[in-house]
Scaffold this motif. Structure first.
Motif, short mmCIF file in Angstrom:
data_model
loop_
_atom_site.label_atom_id
_atom_site.label_comp_id
_atom_site.label_asym_id
_atom_site.label_seq_id
_atom_site.Cartn_x
_atom_site.Cartn_y
_atom_site.Cartn_z
N HIS A 66 -28.04 0.14 5.96
CA HIS A 66 -26.81 0.82 5.56
C HIS A 66 -26.90 1.51 4.19
CE1 HIS A 66 -24.54 -1.05 8.85
NE2 HIS A 66 -25.29 -2.11 8.62
N ASP A 113 -28.61 6.39 -2.98
CA ASP A 113 -27.20 5.99 -2.92
C ASP A 113 -26.73 5.39 -4.23
OD1 ASP A 113 -26.69 6.82 -0.36
OD2 ASP A 113 -26.77 4.81 0.55
N ASP A 168 -21.30 5.96 -2.66
CA ASP A 168 -21.82 6.13 -1.30
C ASP A 168 -21.56 4.88 -0.46
OD1 ASP A 168 -23.20 8.79 -1.60
OD2 ASP A 168 -24.22 7.65 -3.16
N VAL A 169 -21.81 3.72 -1.08
CA VAL A 169 -21.64 2.45 -0.39
C VAL A 169 -20.80 1.53 -1.27
CG1 VAL A 169 -22.79 0.43 0.61
CG2 VAL A 169 -23.87 2.69 0.76
N ARG A 194 -19.11 6.61 2.01
CA ARG A 194 -19.67 6.80 3.35
C ARG A 194 -19.65 5.50 4.15
NH1 ARG A 194 -24.79 7.26 2.04
NH2 ARG A 194 -25.35 5.17 2.81
N THR A 195 -19.95 4.39 3.46
CA THR A 195 -20.07 3.10 4.13
C THR A 195 -19.36 2.03 3.33
OG1 THR A 195 -22.24 3.73 5.03
CG2 THR A 195 -21.70 1.37 5.01
N ILE A 205 -18.92 -2.13 3.36
CA ILE A 205 -19.37 -3.40 3.91
C ILE A 205 -18.57 -4.50 3.24
CG2 ILE A 205 -21.35 -4.91 4.33
CD1 ILE A 205 -23.13 -2.42 3.76
N ASP A 212 -16.94 -0.82 7.73
CA ASP A 212 -17.87 -0.49 8.81
C ASP A 212 -18.53 -1.75 9.36
OD1 ASP A 212 -18.07 2.63 8.74
OD2 ASP A 212 -18.10 1.97 6.66
#
Length: 423
Positions: free
Chosen positions: A14, A19, A109-110, A141-142, A144, A166
């Motif tokens: 991921h 990132d 990004d994450v 974008r992601t 977790i 996600d």
């Protein structure tokens, strides 16, 4: 969505090279995820992280080599990285972080979150920190999320409906404990002056560290105090249990303690768990100028590295190295100044390095809070109330609360400054 086990989760699937990774701060750090991130850094390739108040060892200099690290200040482990020359500092007011992510000035990004679960209906909440990481998740974008059954369900901190992780991952570690810092005799001496400025019924904000802890420890004889702070630790429980904090006289959020980030142990977790007398709020509420200005009797208590003879406050730099943060100091100072009956208190020891260096100085190396915002400076030698004072009177009052063996040198420095000004 059902959480997957920590053993079956592959974070490297991921996070990509290049990132920027953001995660919750203090006890809200999702340790299962951050430890996995560091463990798989070589497979992921170069990436960066943004640190808040980070107190785990995940990103210590010896474990985070190869990871680019930025932060809003040298708080917690970021201080070690700054000392090692590995920290990029973003000098933003804490209240500005949310807007920076919303406007795209900062990117994520994450985003890694730690979530709690409402025992009544299974909803997910933020648990320990209602901070900028949540807002960054809207634009990432992601996302977790680690679901930690030991994280407390806190009111006003439900995961926003528009943020859908996600992936959900089962926690493999308990939340990080952050014990109260030790309190020394000098801090207690300073605290005695500070508590004399706090009336019963005041609403209080505290910075982080041994000095604000000493002030809280010295407030047990007060009554009907309120809490509206950026962060709060175990000391909140002491003040509620002894009857000092009731929040009964707050002009906003009456009956409820308010904070944005929790830095404590299981004692604090147990206290805030499903407790309607505690509210975990975002920075727009904890640090918002409109909110603070409406809180009658709002008293902000923060610390500093040094203060100069005009009242300028440095809370960031020492000996050319970043050791603090802009943080929320200016937010709270300005809020307290705007509030009816408010006080903005900056407290610091008069000296450093065993009494060999004065922390009341002729001029600071860096300005965090400008002199135009400063209200009162406190050391173990007394209180310098600066609001409404001329520059000359400010200097006299500040020299009076410096350590006695530095007062003559400060007076000479003031004389030299004035002579230079007048040609």
């Amino acid at each position: 969505m059902k959480p997957v086990s920590a053993d079956s989760f592959d974070i490297a699937a991921h996070v990509r090279a290049g990132d920027r990774v953001i995660f919750g701060q203090a006890s809200a750090e999702p340790l299962t995820l951050t430890r996995a991130l560091v463990a798989r850094k070589a497979e992921i390739g170069p990436f960066s992280v943004f640190l808040g108040a980070c107190y785990s060892d995940c990103f210590a200099p010896e474990t985070s080599d190869g990871i680019a690290v930025s932060a809003y200040g040298a708080v917690g482990v970021a201080g070690q990285l700054a000392k090692a020359g590995r920290l990029e500092v973003l000098p933003l007011h804490y209240s500005a972080l949310n807007r920076a992510y919303a406007e795209g000035v900062l990117k994520a990004d994450v985003v890694l979150l730690q979530l709690s679960v409402d025992p009544k209906n299974g909803r997910c909440g933020l648990g320990f920190s209602n901070d900028y990481a949540v807002l960054a998740a809207r634009y990432a974008r992601t996302v977790i999320a680690e679901v930690n059954p030991a994280a407390p369900w806190t009111h006003d901190a439900e995961l926003p409906a528009d943020i859908v992780p996600d992936v959900l991952v089962e926690a493999d570690h308990p939340p990080l404990d952050i014990p109260q810092p030790p309190i020394d005799d000098t801090s207690l001496a300073i605290a005695r002056h500070v508590v004399g400025m706090i009336p019963d019924g005041a609403t209080l904000q505290f910075g982080v560290g041994s000095l604000p802890e000493a002030v809280m420890a010295s407030l047990t004889g007060h009554r009907d105090l309120g809490i509206h702070s950026g962060s709060m630790g175990d000391r909140l429980v002491d003040l509620v249990e002894c009857g000092a904090v009731t929040n009964a006289r707050k002009s906003q959020d009456a009956g409820r303690s308010v904070a944005g980030v929790l830095l404590g142990t299981s004692r604090l977790r147990d206290f805030v768990y499903d407790n309607r007398d505690f509210s975990l709020r975002p920075a727009a509420h904890t640090h918002g100028q409109d909110v603070l200005a409406r809180q009658r009797g709002f008293v902000a208590v923060n610390s500093a590295i040094e203060v100069d003879l005009t009242g300028q406050v440095n809370a960031e730099m020492a000996n050319g190295r970043y050791v603090g943060a802009v943080g929320g100091q200016v937010d709270f100072v300005r809020g307290a100044n705007a509030a009816e009956g408010g006080r903005a208190i900056i407290a610091l020891p008069a000296t450093a390095k065993g009494g060999t260096i004065s922390r009341i100085v002729a001029s600071v190396s860096n300005v965090t809070t400008p002199r135009s915002d400063v209200d009162a400076i406190v050391t173990e030698y007394g209180v310098a109330a600066l609001r409404g004072c001329t520059l000359a009177e400010r200097a006299r009052r500040l020299i009076a609360i410096a350590a006695p063996h530095f007062r003559e040198a400060l007076s000479r420095a003031l004389y030299d400054q004035q002579r230079g000004t007048h040609g």
